[in-house]
Structure formats: structure tokens, C-alpha cells
Scaffold this active site. Sequence first.
Site, PDB file in Angstrom:
ATOM      1  N   LYS A  48       0.814  -1.221   0.000  1.00  0.00           N
ATOM      2  CA  LYS A  48       0.000   0.000   0.000  1.00  0.00           C
ATOM      3  C   LYS A  48       0.848   1.272   0.000  1.00  0.00           C
ATOM      4  O   LYS A  48       0.477   2.291  -0.556  1.00  0.00           O
ATOM      5  CB  LYS A  48      -0.920   0.032   1.222  1.00  0.00           C
TER       6      LYS A  48
ATOM      7  N   GLU B 184      -9.452   6.625   3.317  1.00  0.00           N
ATOM      8  CA  GLU B 184     -10.359   5.646   3.906  1.00  0.00           C
ATOM      9  C   GLU B 184      -9.513   4.424   4.246  1.00  0.00           C
ATOM     10  O   GLU B 184      -8.457   4.210   3.652  1.00  0.00           O
ATOM     11  CB  GLU B 184     -11.437   5.247   2.896  1.00  0.00           C
TER      12      GLU B 184
ATOM     13  N   SER C  77       1.727  -9.784  -0.946  1.00  0.00           N
ATOM     14  CA  SER C  77       1.400  -8.364  -0.855  1.00  0.00           C
ATOM     15  C   SER C  77       1.650  -7.728   0.507  1.00  0.00           C
ATOM     16  O   SER C  77       1.847  -6.524   0.602  1.00  0.00           O
ATOM     17  CB  SER C  77      -0.059  -8.139  -1.267  1.00  0.00           C
TER      18      SER C  77
HETATM   19  C1  LIG Z   1      -5.199  -3.883   1.072  1.00  0.00           C
HETATM   20  C2  LIG Z   1      -4.482  -5.158   0.850  1.00  0.00           C
HETATM   21  C3  LIG Z   1      -4.814  -6.039  -0.209  1.00  0.00           C
HETATM   22  C4  LIG Z   1      -5.972  -5.802  -1.124  1.00  0.00           C
HETATM   23  O1  LIG Z   1      -5.931  -4.633  -1.858  1.00  0.00           O
HETATM   24  P1  LIG Z   1      -5.498  -4.587  -3.381  1.00  0.00           P
HETATM   25  O2  LIG Z   1      -5.742  -3.189  -3.763  1.00  0.00           O
HETATM   26  O3  LIG Z   1      -6.387  -5.564  -4.120  1.00  0.00           O
HETATM   27  O4  LIG Z   1      -4.092  -4.986  -3.465  1.00  0.00           O
HETATM   28  C5  LIG Z   1      -4.057  -7.168  -0.395  1.00  0.00           C
HETATM   29  N1  LIG Z   1      -3.029  -7.465   0.427  1.00  0.00           N
HETATM   30  C6  LIG Z   1      -2.682  -6.669   1.455  1.00  0.00           C
HETATM   31  C7  LIG Z   1      -1.550  -7.058   2.325  1.00  0.00           C
HETATM   32  C8  LIG Z   1      -3.399  -5.501   1.705  1.00  0.00           C
HETATM   33  O5  LIG Z   1      -3.048  -4.708   2.745  1.00  0.00           O
END
Ligand SMILES: *Cc1c(COP(=O)(O)O)cnc(C)c1O
Length: 397
Positions: free
Chosen positions: A92, A114, A381
Site C-alpha cells: 500500500k 479511507e 502483498s
Molecule cells: C489492502 C491489501 C490487499 C488488497 O488490496 P489490493 O488493492 O487488491 O491490493 C491485499 N493485500 C494486502 C496485504 C493488503 O493490505
Amino acid sequence: MSQRLNADRRGYYGPYGGRFVPETLMAPLEELTRAWRAARCDTAFQQEFHRYLRDLVGRPTPLYFAERLSREIGGARVYLKREDLCHTGAHKINNSLGQILLARRMGKKRVIAETGAGQHGVATAAMAAAFDMECVVYMGQVDMKRQALNVYRMREFGAKVVPVTAGQQTLKEAINEAMRDWVTNVRHTHYILGTAYGAHPYPVMVRNFQRIIGDEARRQILEKEERLPDLLIACVGGGSNAIGLFYPFLSDPAVRMLGVEAGGEGILPGKHAARFQGGSLGVLQGTRSYVLQDPYGQIELTHSVSAGLDYAAVGPEHAWLRDQGRVEYTFATDDQALDAFLRLARLEGIIPALESAHAIAAAIQRAPTLEKDKIILINLSGRGDKDVAQVAEKVTL
Ligand SMILES: *Cc1c(COP(=O)(O)O)cnc(C)c1O
């Protein structure tokens, strides 16, 4: 890349995307679009962004060969793109940093955001502190209780966290509040949206800030294996980590791509957040895409063990890539994600975010169907420290 796959100037991906907002938001969105287009072509801005990505975020993140996981599940070899090692714990921050620098360039002194699980709020609060901006984060009251630790982290960074008590008191309502604030305070405020979603230019702009993931991964796999991967896998909430990884590979026809949505407790209304399974064409919060809704257009309740995937609509670029047959979409259930969460912890010593565990779960299913010389590259992610309490509720160790 073929023009067919990219957005037009008004932010349409075929029938998806666009700008479906009240009249009062049209001028701020135009101002933002102009500033973003100018910044995109400005070498000084790009250099500054990349310098902070390196020194503040900690990029490039490593590409790690998950040897034990690969051996255990059999078939293709699995690599992990380590976004979990980014400052504040997830991808993020790539977007929060990009938008903070843009806000500063536009002369704004205040940013709002948000947040659902809190990861975007934490990343934005950290960047606001680093660049001396006032920061207000809107968060549903239910989410504030579920993610109390992240609320505290945001406050430590000096942000104001505002509880939202409308409706389900989660992400969708928090976005509504943030938009209301933006309309009222637009002269000195920039709204940092956290995913590849919303009215144009957000989906394209956020993807461009996140494409660093795929740009690095492409270079790294070519260095390590001297060839491109056979399959990319990423979880899909709004869609930013997935499109960030996929985008730089879209013109490589041999690279297949798989997006993984939240199957929750199964594909029944209210029990999941897999928009491509139970959704249909609709408009929600500024854009046209796949939406979980009833036949009257009322938004359905959603459920996922991972708050970051728990949203009723998906980014428009994903809807388009699916129509084109360029990216395939599947889902993983809560149970599959929890199983994958523990397997990665035990086989690799890495605790993934529950969101990312959905991508691992899909890889556990796909890898055995591929030859040993094939390569799967997963976007890890985020890290799972935030999810430890959630997992402890579900699993006794
Ligand atoms: C917010 C988040 C997501 C989902 O959001 P995307 O915009 O689809 O990437 C996925 N993995 C993590 C670790 C997140 O914090």
C-alpha cells in the site's frame, strides 16, 4: 502494449471505469488528473518518487525462491515477491507515497484516506508524518474494533482516525465519508484512495504507482532464471497489488496471470467477496465494474476472513482484462487461506497477510498441475502480523 488493453483518456477500459460522481467532484477530479499527467512526464518528480521508494520504503523488495514450499507442493517452482518487507508491512505504501508527493506538488496541506483493515490508513499516516501533512483517516467503527492495533499505529503517526457509524460501519461507508470530506475541503485537501478503484484518474494513477512491483519482479526473475515466469498469481481486493504485478507483463503472451478473490465461506450471497463469481455490471463509488448486488441494484453484504479483500466491487481494469481473456480469476475460501497462511509460516518462516494467503492457496492448487521446469511468481502483498489475533480466533495451535 496493445492499445486495446489500456484505458482511454476518460478512464474507460471498454465498458468499465469512467467517472460516476456528483457534479461537485468533477472539478477536483479534473484538477487531480491534470496534476497527475504533468507529474508523470516530469523527470524530477519521477526521480524523487524512486529515491523515496528506495530510502524510505525499502525498495527494491527481494524476489525469493520458496524452496521448501516448492518441494512440498510439487510441480512448478514458486517465487515470492516480498512486498511484506515494505515499510509499514504491505504494498500500500507505494501508492501512499506517490500520492503524498503529488499532493505536495499540488500545494495541498491536508490529506484524507479511507481504510478497511487499516493497512492503507497506516501507510498514509506514516507518509503524512514524513512529509508534514495533516492527516485524517475515515474508518468504520466495526473495523476500528477488529483492527484496534492499526488504529493505534495511525494515531502514533499523528493522524486523526474518525469512526464512521453509518450502515455496516465498514469500508464502503468509510469511502462515502472520505468523499464528503473531500468535496467540503477540496481547496487544501487531497484524497488518497488506497486501491486501483474509484473515479478516473484513480484506477490508472494507483496502478502506475504500483507497477514498480512488476517492473522489479520482471528484472529480478530475468536475472535469476534468464527467462520470464509462466504464471503470476496475486490476490484481488480493489486490485492494486495484482495490477501492480501484472501490468508490466501484459505484453508478454507466454506469461499467464491468475487473480484470486475472497471466496469466504462459499459462493452464496453475503458469504463471500468474489465479484467475478457472484457479481454483475454495476456502478459503485465512482466507477463502473463488477459489483456484488441484488437484482434491484442494492449492494450485497460481503464476507472474508481478510478485511483487505472484503469489498463489494473490483477495479475496472481487472473486469476488462478478464473480458479480454488476458487474466484468469479464481477464488480461495477462508479455510484455504488459513491453511495456506500456516503452511507458508511453517515451510518458509514467513507469516503472510491473510490477503496474500489467498494467492498462496491458489498456488498450492496450481503448482502440482505444472511441470517442474515451470515458474510461478506470487505477489506476497503484505505481512501477517496484523492478522495474528484473527487467526488465533479460528485456529488452535
Ligand atoms: C489492502 C491489501 C490487499 C488488497 O488490496 P489490493 O488493492 O487488491 O491490493 C491485499 N493485500 C494486502 C496485504 C493488503 O493490505
